[in-house]
Design a protein around this motif. Structure first.
Motif, PDB file in Angstrom:
ATOM      1  N   VAL A   1       0.832  -1.207   0.000  1.00  0.00           N
ATOM      2  CA  VAL A   1       0.000   0.000   0.000  1.00  0.00           C
ATOM      3  C   VAL A   1       0.863   1.253   0.000  1.00  0.00           C
ATOM      4  O   VAL A   1       0.537   2.237  -0.680  1.00  0.00           O
ATOM      5  N   PHE A   2       1.963   1.233   0.736  1.00  0.00           N
ATOM      6  CA  PHE A   2       2.866   2.388   0.767  1.00  0.00           C
ATOM      7  C   PHE A   2       3.358   2.721  -0.643  1.00  0.00           C
ATOM      8  O   PHE A   2       3.342   3.884  -1.065  1.00  0.00           O
ATOM      9  N   ASN A   3       3.769   1.690  -1.372  1.00  0.00           N
ATOM     10  CA  ASN A   3       4.246   1.914  -2.745  1.00  0.00           C
ATOM     11  C   ASN A   3       3.123   2.412  -3.656  1.00  0.00           C
ATOM     12  O   ASN A   3       3.332   3.296  -4.490  1.00  0.00           O
ATOM     13  N   GLN A   4       1.915   1.842  -3.505  1.00  0.00           N
ATOM     14  CA  GLN A   4       0.777   2.306  -4.304  1.00  0.00           C
ATOM     15  C   GLN A   4       0.527   3.791  -4.066  1.00  0.00           C
ATOM     16  O   GLN A   4       0.340   4.575  -5.007  1.00  0.00           O
ATOM     17  N   LEU A   5       0.533   4.186  -2.808  1.00  0.00           N
ATOM     18  CA  LEU A   5       0.254   5.569  -2.464  1.00  0.00           C
ATOM     19  C   LEU A   5       1.370   6.493  -2.952  1.00  0.00           C
ATOM     20  O   LEU A   5       1.116   7.573  -3.489  1.00  0.00           O
ATOM     21  N   GLN A   6       2.593   6.045  -2.778  1.00  0.00           N
ATOM     22  CA  GLN A   6       3.738   6.860  -3.200  1.00  0.00           C
ATOM     23  C   GLN A   6       3.724   7.101  -4.698  1.00  0.00           C
ATOM     24  O   GLN A   6       4.066   8.194  -5.176  1.00  0.00           O
ATOM     25  N   HIS A   7       3.289   6.113  -5.458  1.00  0.00           N
ATOM     26  CA  HIS A   7       3.284   6.226  -6.916  1.00  0.00           C
ATOM     27  C   HIS A   7       2.168   7.150  -7.441  1.00  0.00           C
ATOM     28  O   HIS A   7       2.158   7.483  -8.622  1.00  0.00           O
ATOM     29  N   THR A   8       1.230   7.523  -6.553  1.00  0.00           N
ATOM     30  CA  THR A   8       0.201   8.482  -6.996  1.00  0.00           C
ATOM     31  C   THR A   8       0.753   9.905  -7.019  1.00  0.00           C
ATOM     32  O   THR A   8       0.198  10.771  -7.686  1.00  0.00           O
ATOM     33  N   ILE A   9       1.814  10.165  -6.281  1.00  0.00           N
ATOM     34  CA  ILE A   9       2.334  11.526  -6.127  1.00  0.00           C
ATOM     35  C   ILE A   9       3.204  11.894  -7.319  1.00  0.00           C
ATOM     36  O   ILE A   9       4.140  11.179  -7.675  1.00  0.00           O
ATOM     37  N   THR A  10       2.888  13.005  -7.945  1.00  0.00           N
ATOM     38  CA  THR A  10       3.710  13.486  -9.059  1.00  0.00           C
ATOM     39  C   THR A  10       3.616  15.007  -9.164  1.00  0.00           C
ATOM     40  O   THR A  10       2.545  15.576  -9.029  1.00  0.00           O
ATOM     41  N   GLY A  11       4.759  15.621  -9.382  1.00  0.00           N
ATOM     42  CA  GLY A  11       4.794  17.049  -9.667  1.00  0.00           C
ATOM     43  C   GLY A  11       4.676  17.336 -11.148  1.00  0.00           C
ATOM     44  O   GLY A  11       4.759  18.490 -11.574  1.00  0.00           O
ATOM     45  N   TRP A  12       4.447  16.278 -11.931  1.00  0.00           N
ATOM     46  CA  TRP A  12       4.353  16.387 -13.392  1.00  0.00           C
ATOM     47  C   TRP A  12       3.015  15.840 -13.859  1.00  0.00           C
ATOM     48  O   TRP A  12       2.921  14.722 -14.385  1.00  0.00           O
ATOM     49  N   PRO A  13       1.931  16.595 -13.686  1.00  0.00           N
ATOM     50  CA  PRO A  13       0.601  16.086 -14.057  1.00  0.00           C
ATOM     51  C   PRO A  13       0.452  15.802 -15.543  1.00  0.00           C
ATOM     52  O   PRO A  13      -0.423  15.016 -15.936  1.00  0.00           O
ATOM     53  N   GLY A  14       1.295  16.417 -16.380  1.00  0.00           N
ATOM     54  CA  GLY A  14       1.271  16.116 -17.809  1.00  0.00           C
ATOM     55  C   GLY A  14       2.268  15.047 -18.197  1.00  0.00           C
ATOM     56  O   GLY A  14       2.456  14.764 -19.384  1.00  0.00           O
ATOM     57  N   GLY A  15       2.912  14.428 -17.208  1.00  0.00           N
ATOM     58  CA  GLY A  15       3.946  13.442 -17.479  1.00  0.00           C
ATOM     59  C   GLY A  15       5.320  14.110 -17.554  1.00  0.00           C
ATOM     60  O   GLY A  15       5.435  15.228 -18.056  1.00  0.00           O
ATOM     61  N   LYS A  16       6.338  13.429 -17.057  1.00  0.00           N
ATOM     62  CA  LYS A  16       7.698  13.988 -17.057  1.00  0.00           C
ATOM     63  C   LYS A  16       8.443  13.491 -18.297  1.00  0.00           C
ATOM     64  O   LYS A  16       8.673  12.294 -18.458  1.00  0.00           O
ATOM     65  N   PRO A  17       8.817  14.407 -19.193  1.00  0.00           N
ATOM     66  CA  PRO A  17       9.486  13.983 -20.433  1.00  0.00           C
ATOM     67  C   PRO A  17      10.846  13.353 -20.155  1.00  0.00           C
ATOM     68  O   PRO A  17      11.521  13.704 -19.189  1.00  0.00           O
ATOM     69  N   ASN A  18      11.197  12.384 -21.011  1.00  0.00           N
ATOM     70  CA  ASN A  18      12.506  11.724 -20.922  1.00  0.00           C
ATOM     71  C   ASN A  18      12.732  11.084 -19.554  1.00  0.00           C
ATOM     72  O   ASN A  18      13.831  11.135 -19.004  1.00  0.00           O
ATOM     73  N   ALA A  19      11.675  10.523 -18.995  1.00  0.00           N
ATOM     74  CA  ALA A  19      11.779   9.878 -17.685  1.00  0.00           C
ATOM     75  C   ALA A  19      11.061   8.534 -17.729  1.00  0.00           C
ATOM     76  O   ALA A  19      10.200   8.299 -18.573  1.00  0.00           O
ATOM     77  N   ASP A  20      11.455   7.639 -16.804  1.00  0.00           N
ATOM     78  CA  ASP A  20      10.781   6.355 -16.688  1.00  0.00           C
ATOM     79  C   ASP A  20       9.393   6.589 -16.094  1.00  0.00           C
ATOM     80  O   ASP A  20       9.266   7.029 -14.952  1.00  0.00           O
ATOM     81  N   ASP A  21       8.358   6.346 -16.877  1.00  0.00           N
ATOM     82  CA  ASP A  21       6.997   6.633 -16.407  1.00  0.00           C
ATOM     83  C   ASP A  21       6.257   5.385 -15.936  1.00  0.00           C
ATOM     84  O   ASP A  21       5.051   5.423 -15.726  1.00  0.00           O
ATOM     85  N   SER A  22       6.968   4.277 -15.749  1.00  0.00           N
ATOM     86  CA  SER A  22       6.311   3.019 -15.409  1.00  0.00           C
ATOM     87  C   SER A  22       5.637   3.068 -14.035  1.00  0.00           C
ATOM     88  O   SER A  22       4.692   2.332 -13.777  1.00  0.00           O
ATOM     89  N   GLN A  23       6.133   3.918 -13.146  1.00  0.00           N
ATOM     90  CA  GLN A  23       5.556   4.029 -11.816  1.00  0.00           C
ATOM     91  C   GLN A  23       4.847   5.367 -11.598  1.00  0.00           C
ATOM     92  O   GLN A  23       4.582   5.756 -10.473  1.00  0.00           O
TER      93      GLN A  23
END
Length: 646
Positions: free
Chosen positions: A335-357
């Motif tokens: 659950v900790f990992n699930q919750l952590q993976h919801t957090i992003t400062g890039w709501p449009g996606g972070k370019p040139n980054a691993d977006d798998s999580q």
């Protein structure tokens, strides 16, 4: 087409009586209010037909408000299409404001005529609605007569009820007794606040009403209470599972031998068997339910996720989860990992980054983001921080304002703008005449009276100008702002028209024009008049049409639902959480302030008297605090989103 939700029942044996051990009333839960309303209408129709076969009258106790509208619509349909006759029906309505002219748009007399009586063959002399025009000296005698008429008719066969946020049934406010009869009462302030929008201001809401008493209701042979929406979930839980108390009059219904609560899923969401099923039975566990249970347990124990123990899970009814997964540590980490993976400062996606999580894809970049705003300020109120982040990070942001919001502008705003225009063009005779007409109309305007077309246009333009000012402040190009003025809204009244194909076509065409990679839409369904819900349903239908046509752009489009103006997503449901720092929180506030006609005092505040920026800021900060309490990083504020999957 739905966003991810838990099934209504995820207990291994939902029919086990033990599952409902906390429920002191019979409850039936339906997927949506339409289906539930049809069931209630069929129950009423069955009684009417049965009594017709016996040559007897059916006596109905009826309610008003938004809750029973679909029931009345279905009864009207049955009359027109199935030949259901109401000639053997006698009706008694629960209540009426006092004082109240029966011809007023706020009158329950008028409500019942418009929604039911004008469309069926009921005998006028068989219709009884409390009289809001009596002198105070006449009321006591009249109320006694109302009680006697019910008894003379043979008593109520079915009493239909809604429920208020205070737990009132009829207008039996907190403090009403179990034996209370039809009487004049003073309305609770919460009830007045809930009605303020319908009356175009709290100052116009009557402070009193005539209502059937709790004792009158309790004499009905059957009581059917209906409730729709999340806003009713807390009081439903209290009424069904709580102790009987005068402070929540609906709890008296626990004494009734034949009472049924008809609920949609949202209104039932706080019942124990739905909210925390592990407390009443063995669960069929899946990842969403595990997350929900773990976050509930963390809040219950006051611990962060990673500190929960096997003993904590077992003590709160989740021993079978420990047995199934293996240990608290494994559950906590999942659950900790699930919750952590919801957090992003890039709501449009972070370019040139691993977006798998990450909740959003890194490509394409930049993205076309289309934000749907039901009213002209919902975008900045509910997701202003995310909007600013999308612009700052170089995405192509478009905003569609679905309605004009013209009924939410105070009259004086129109006069102020026209006075400014007159100062600019002092020799414009046409403008001077317009100002005279507007001032005369407003001076003689009655509460709730529909504005003239010209005034509605001016009010719409005021809100349009404010929205453009907010766009400029946020860095959104003015050419990317679309003022759709959906037709369903343009009645000039609080009550709107049903939406039509024309509304759907407007949204369909905009989607085809923009072909977004991201859509943001309001999933905030507790606004007082349902505009958010209608706007969302229109969007869903337009998306369905594109899906049927296999529009290529839709394959690569993520749809995110935001909240914030009226409610917030549960942490367990959030799939993207965008942190907002102190500086961006200030920028969001300034963007909201651009909507000056809504500043200081909103026309339709709902049940929260604070300004919208205060509500949004509190909710965003509370979300951040909850993430922090669960063991996540500490942020100033967070805006949460749920993904809608087609």
């Amino acid at each position: 087409m739905t966003h991810r939700t838990l099934p209504l029942s995820f207990l291994s044996d939902p029919q086990d009586p033990e599952v409902r051990k906390n429920e002191k009333l019979t409850t039936e839960v339906f997927k949506n209010s339409l289906h539930a309303s049809q069931v209630v209408a069929e129950e009423i129709a069955s009684l009417i037909r049965q009594r017709q076969g016996l040559g007897k009258m059916a006596v109905l106790g009826l309610a008003t408000g938004s809750t029973p509208i679909k029931v009345y619509e279905e009864l009207v349909r049955m009359h027109r299409e199935d030949g259901l006759s109401f000639r053997n029906v006698i009706t008694f309505n629960l209540d009426e404001y006092y004082p109240m002219d029966p011809g007023s748009i706020h009158s329950y007399h008028r409500f019942m005529q418009e929604h039911l009586f004008d469309h069926i063959d009921i005998e006028p002399e068989n219709v009884h609605i409390p009289n809001g025009q009596l002198s105070e000296e006449q009321i006591k005698k009249y109320c006694l007569s109302y009680e006697n008429k019910i008894e003379e008719a043979g008593g109520l066969d079915i009493q239909v009820l809604g429920i208020g946020r205070t737990g009132h049934i009829g207008f039996n406010e907190p403090g009403s007794s179990l034996t209370s009869k039809t009487r004049l009462i003073r309305l609770d302030r919460v009830t007045q606040l809930d009605a303020a929008s319908d009356f175009f201001g709290l100052e116009y809401v009557p402070q009193r009403a005539i209502t059937m008493g709790v004792g009158t209701i309790m004499k009905a042979r059957k009581v059917i209470l209906m409730a729709w929406g999340e806003g009713k979930s807390a009081v439903i839980q209290e009424s069904v599972e709580g102790e009987i108390t005068e402070s929540v009059p609906a709890t008296f219904l626990q004494h009734h031998p034949n009472c049924l609560f008809i609920l949609d899923e949202a209104a039932a969401s706080s019942l124990t068997r739905i909210k925390t099923p592990w407390l009443v039975g063995e669960c069929v566990w899946n990842e969403p339910l595990i997350k929900k249970a773990c976050l509930w347990l963390a809040e219950k124990t006051g611990k962060s996720i990673l500190k929960l123990t096997n003993e904590d899970y077992s003590e709160y009814g989740m021993g079978n989860l420990i047995a199934e997964i293996g240990s608290a540590e494994q559950i906590n980490l999942l659950v900790f990992n699930q919750l952590q993976h919801t957090i992003t400062g890039w709501p449009g996606g972070k370019p040139n980054a691993d977006d798998s999580q990450r909740p959003e894809r890194s490509m394409p970049f930049p993205k076309r983001a289309l934000i749907f705003s039901p009213h002209p300020d919902d975008d900045v109120i509910s997701m202003g921080g995310t909007l600013l982040r999308l612009v700052d990070q170089g995405h192509d942001v478009h905003i569609a304002y679905q309605t004009s919001g013209n009924i939410a502008v105070f009259d004086d705003e129109v006069v102020r703008f026209l006075d400014f225009a007159a100062a600019i063009e002092p020799d414009d005779e046409k403008l001077r005449n317009q100002i005279v007409n507007v001032r005369d109309f407003i001076k003689n305007k009655k509460p709730g009276e529909v504005d003239s077309p010209a005034i509605l246009e001016y009010k719409g333009l005021i809100r349009q100008g404010e929205a453009l000012a907010a766009c400029r402040y946020c860095g959104v190009q003015e050419k990317n702002a679309y003022f759709l003025n959906l037709p369903f809204y343009e009645t000039g009244k609080v009550k709107k028209n049903p939406y039509t194909e024309k509304d759907v076509e407007i949204i369909y065409d905009l989607l085809e024009q923009v072909q977004p990679h991201q859509i943001y839409a309001a999933g905030d369904l507790s606004d007082p008049h349902g505009t958010h819900r209608v706007c969302l349903n229109i969007l869903y239908e337009a998306l369905e049409l594109h899906a049927e046509e296999e529009s290529p752009w839709l394959e690569n489009c993520y749809i995110w639902l935001y909240r914030g103006a009226w409610q917030e997503w549960d942490i367990a449901d959030m799939e993207m959480a965008v942190p907002i720092g102190p500086k961006d929180m200030e920028r969001k506030r300034n963007a909201i302030f651009k909507h000056q006609s809504q500043k200081d005092s909103a026309m339709f505040p709902g049940n929260d008297e604070r300004e919208f920026w205060q509500r949004a800021e509190q909710r965003n900060k509370e979300t951040a605090n909850k993430y922090n309490d669960l063991g996540m990083a500490e942020y100033e504020a967070i805006e949460g989103f749920v993904r809608y999957r087609m």
